[in-house]
Enzyme design. Structure first.
Site, PDB file in Angstrom:
ATOM      1  N   SER A  29       0.466   2.542  -0.036  1.00  0.00           N
ATOM      2  CA  SER A  29       1.181   2.453   0.982  1.00  0.00           C
ATOM      3  C   SER A  29       1.579   3.622   1.618  1.00  0.00           C
ATOM      4  O   SER A  29       0.768   4.239   2.147  1.00  0.00           O
ATOM      5  CB  SER A  29       2.392   1.539   0.515  1.00  0.00           C
ATOM      6  OG  SER A  29       3.399   1.335   1.777  1.00  0.00           O
ATOM      7  N   HIS A  30       2.975   3.934   1.636  1.00  0.00           N
ATOM      8  CA  HIS A  30       3.284   5.217   2.482  1.00  0.00           C
ATOM      9  C   HIS A  30       3.122   6.416   1.663  1.00  0.00           C
ATOM     10  O   HIS A  30       3.197   7.497   2.417  1.00  0.00           O
ATOM     11  CB  HIS A  30       4.808   5.230   2.881  1.00  0.00           C
ATOM     12  CG  HIS A  30       5.786   5.246   1.890  1.00  0.00           C
ATOM     13  ND1 HIS A  30       5.957   3.992   1.034  1.00  0.00           N
ATOM     14  CD2 HIS A  30       6.436   5.986   1.209  1.00  0.00           C
ATOM     15  CE1 HIS A  30       6.726   4.252   0.072  1.00  0.00           C
ATOM     16  NE2 HIS A  30       7.126   5.475   0.116  1.00  0.00           N
ATOM     17  N   LYS A  51       6.080  -7.844   4.490  1.00  0.00           N
ATOM     18  CA  LYS A  51       6.523  -7.019   5.903  1.00  0.00           C
ATOM     19  C   LYS A  51       5.244  -6.752   6.708  1.00  0.00           C
ATOM     20  O   LYS A  51       4.227  -6.655   6.217  1.00  0.00           O
ATOM     21  CB  LYS A  51       7.325  -5.912   5.569  1.00  0.00           C
ATOM     22  CG  LYS A  51       6.947  -4.669   4.618  1.00  0.00           C
ATOM     23  CD  LYS A  51       7.737  -3.717   4.250  1.00  0.00           C
ATOM     24  CE  LYS A  51       7.229  -2.479   3.527  1.00  0.00           C
ATOM     25  NZ  LYS A  51       7.232  -2.608   2.184  1.00  0.00           N
ATOM     26  N   ASP A  83      -0.579   1.157   4.537  1.00  0.00           N
ATOM     27  CA  ASP A  83      -1.305  -0.174   4.402  1.00  0.00           C
ATOM     28  C   ASP A  83      -0.826  -1.087   5.497  1.00  0.00           C
ATOM     29  O   ASP A  83      -1.078  -2.395   5.427  1.00  0.00           O
ATOM     30  CB  ASP A  83      -0.943  -0.828   2.919  1.00  0.00           C
ATOM     31  CG  ASP A  83       0.669  -0.904   2.823  1.00  0.00           C
ATOM     32  OD1 ASP A  83       1.287  -0.130   3.342  1.00  0.00           O
ATOM     33  OD2 ASP A  83       1.060  -1.614   1.967  1.00  0.00           O
ATOM     34  N   ASP A 113       2.393   2.345   8.454  1.00  0.00           N
ATOM     35  CA  ASP A 113       2.062   3.259   7.421  1.00  0.00           C
ATOM     36  C   ASP A 113       0.691   2.935   7.028  1.00  0.00           C
ATOM     37  O   ASP A 113      -0.121   2.279   7.530  1.00  0.00           O
ATOM     38  CB  ASP A 113       3.077   2.969   6.440  1.00  0.00           C
ATOM     39  CG  ASP A 113       2.962   1.605   5.765  1.00  0.00           C
ATOM     40  OD1 ASP A 113       2.768   0.522   6.295  1.00  0.00           O
ATOM     41  OD2 ASP A 113       3.315   1.243   4.656  1.00  0.00           O
TER      42      ASP A 113
END
Ligand code: VG1
Ligand code: CO
Length: 543
Positions: free
Chosen positions: A113-114, A376, A279, A277
């Site tokens: 992710s981030h 999200k 992903d 971000d």
């Protein structure tokens, strides 16, 4: 092609955190590391024989190799089918959508992710369940338990599968279907939002700057914003996913998306700025000369949902993670709907969304989404905003000013202390926890402490309980402090300090948040002794 059974031993520390298992890329590339974890995942979910899985990732270093390993291991354990995004790419929300749309049994998302990528960055594996959402704690606990008892894994000996070409092939009896990563997701967005109204907005000269941060949303944003909706060419920047995200940190906040901030605060700034971000599940919203803090964005989205096609019929309820500001609660109250408070991490929203108790959910960490998927969704939030602005014919700054006037302003900020010594960080939290019962009635930097507790969540749908979800303090005058340790970092500990204060005086709603929160920041320091215990004189990241 033969199925090989490889003897192995448990590897310590394969415990999924807030969102999957995240480690240094080199750790994941180490002998048996990925294989052990995938086999433990199969074992933890009762095997994959006869099941259909979705596979994709954010394109970071090792994504391509890990995808081939996953396919060989799914085939070795008898999976019926794996649906893979072309070149093993899928944004997290697109993967969630694909699981739901194709009624798959679950999915593997290769992403940290981030977190930064590259050989010296981070890698991660997330398992999502049949509703399209992150595995709930009951499932991740079983996966973790399986990592501690593993003795062997199964893998097919085979050449790489061609993942560049859309179409179907077989690995043993497992069907591998390579699909366009963008098409289904784009269809979904067209159902939710008023594309003609957004097209008309762009045609009228509305300018947008979307920073894909060299990560997965580039192809999605280009296809939707530029090619379909008619945003000017070049509206999407850093739009080609790179294995190391251009050496950047694909976390959309004012620190890491500094270029976007500069663009949006310049004299000739576009009307709307956004970023996502690694992903693609987070969003950052910036207007001309105004950064919208994620908690405020969530509240504004809920307050204006009636202007957006798919949500015009009303919201069933809303939900936010506990550290997220209570701006959303004020909107829910005025709409007469429930507002749920969950622990940090999207997995806690799944039951509320499935049960029809919440329509829109969000987190202060720039995650916003709805019941359209079970993750999200960064681009969804961006389209929601643009749709909202198109329908209301208003600027971001005017919309936020109106929002604060109506609901009051919850000044909000998060201070992160990264890569802190783990022992020191744990001691800080443990010592503060012990003092919780004694704190109400005392003062911290001149503010009196009204309540102090540790958050625990009882899921109203399945009755499961999650404890140890953050220390929280309310202060007189509408202030709140939350402290917790991150569950996504890979180096030492990250201490997150969440700061909030409500302002209802219309003349004081346009101050600098750090100044408006100075008293709360001082109270947090007085309560926790952060500087002395971490040896840091200021946070590494302020959002
Ligand atoms: C962080 C955020 C949390 C988010 C999680 C995954 O977790 O605080 O709100 O759900 O990252 O986001 P933590 O435990 O580090 O605070 V993502 O976009 O990195 O999957
Ligand atoms: Co993410």
């Amino acid at each position: 092609m033969t199925i090989m059974t490889i003897p192995t031993k448990p590897i310590e520390g394969q415990k999924p955190g807030t969102s999957g298992l995240r480690k240094k890329t080199r750790v994941f590339m180490g002998p048996h590391y990925l294989e052990n974890y995938l086999q433990a995942t199969w074992d933890g979910i009762g095997g994959v024989a006869g099941k259909t899985l979705v596979l994709g990732g954010d394109g970071r270093h090792f994504n391509d190799r890990a995808a081939q390993v996953m396919l060989r291991m799914a085939a070795a354990s008898g999976a019926k089918k794996v649906i893979v995004g072309q070149n093993a790419l899928l944004s997290t929300p697109a993967a969630s959508h694909l699981i739901r749309k194709r009624k798959a049994d679950g999915g593997i998302i290769l992403s940290a992710s981030h977190n930064p990528g590259g050989p010296d960055g981070d890698f991660g594996v997330k398992y999502n369940v049949a509703n399209g959402g992150p595995a709930p704690e009951g499932v991740t606990e079983k996966i973790f338990a399986a990592t501690t008892t593993i003795t062997e894994y199964k893998i097919v000996e085979a050449q790489d599968i061609d993942l560049a070409t859309i179409g179907t092939s077989h690995l043993l009896d497992t069907e591998i279907e390579v699909v366009d990563p963008v098409a289904d997701y784009q269809d979904l967005m067209e159902q939710l939002f008023d594309f003609p109204a957004i097209k008309a907005l762009f045609a009228g000269g509305f300018r947008v700057s979307f920073d894909a941060m060299h990560a997965i949303t580039g192809p999605y944003a280009k296809a939707i914003l530029e090619d379909t909706l008619g945003a000017a060419p070049g509206s999407v920047t850093n739009g080609v996913p790179l294995p190391d995200f251009g050496q950047g940190h694909p976390d959309p906040n004012p620190i890491w998306a500094r270029d976007l901030m500069q663009t949006m605060f310049a004299d000739d700034a576009p009307d709307f700025g956004a970023a996502s971000d690694g992903d693609g599940d987070r969003n950052m919203i910036v207007g001309r000369g105004i950064y919208v803090t994620p908690s405020d964005s969530l509240a504004a989205i809920a307050a204006n949902a009636s202007h957006v096609k798919a949500y015009a019929g009303g919201l069933k309820g809303v939900a936010r993670s506990m550290p997220t500001s209570r701006a959303l609660d004020r909107v829910a109250e005025s709409l007469g709907i429930d507002c749920y408070e969950t622990p940090t991490g999207w997995k806690f929203f799944g039951n509320l969304l499935d049960a029809g108790r919440a329509t829109i959910c969000g987190e202060e960490s720039a995650g916003t989404g709805s019941d359209h998927v079970r993750e999200k969704d960064g681009l969804w939030a961006v389209l929601f905003w643009i749709n909202m602005l198109a329908a209301r014919k208003i600027s971001v700054a005017a919309l936020m000013a109106e929002h604060w006037k109506t609901f009051g302003r919850n000044y909000y900020s998060r201070h992160d202390y990264e890569a802190v010594d783990s022992v020191a960080a744990q001691a800080l939290v443990d010592d503060l926890r012990k003092r919780l019962p004694d704190l109400p009635g005392t003062t911290a930097a001149g503010l009196s402490v009204e309540s102090a507790d540790e958050f625990a969540y009882d899921d109203p749908v399945d009755g499961s309980r999650s404890e140890g979800q953050g220390l929280r303090f309310t202060l007189d005058g509408g202030g709140r402090i939350v402290l917790r340790l991150s569950g996504t970092g890979t180096e030492g500990a990250t201490l997150r300090v969440y700061l909030e204060r409500v302002e209802t005086d219309a003349d004081r709603m346009h101050d600098d948040p750090q100044e408006a929160l100075a008293g709360i920041i001082a109270a947090a320091e007085a309560l926790a002794g952060i500087k002395q215990r971490t040896g840091r004189d200021k946070p590494d990241v302020i959002t």
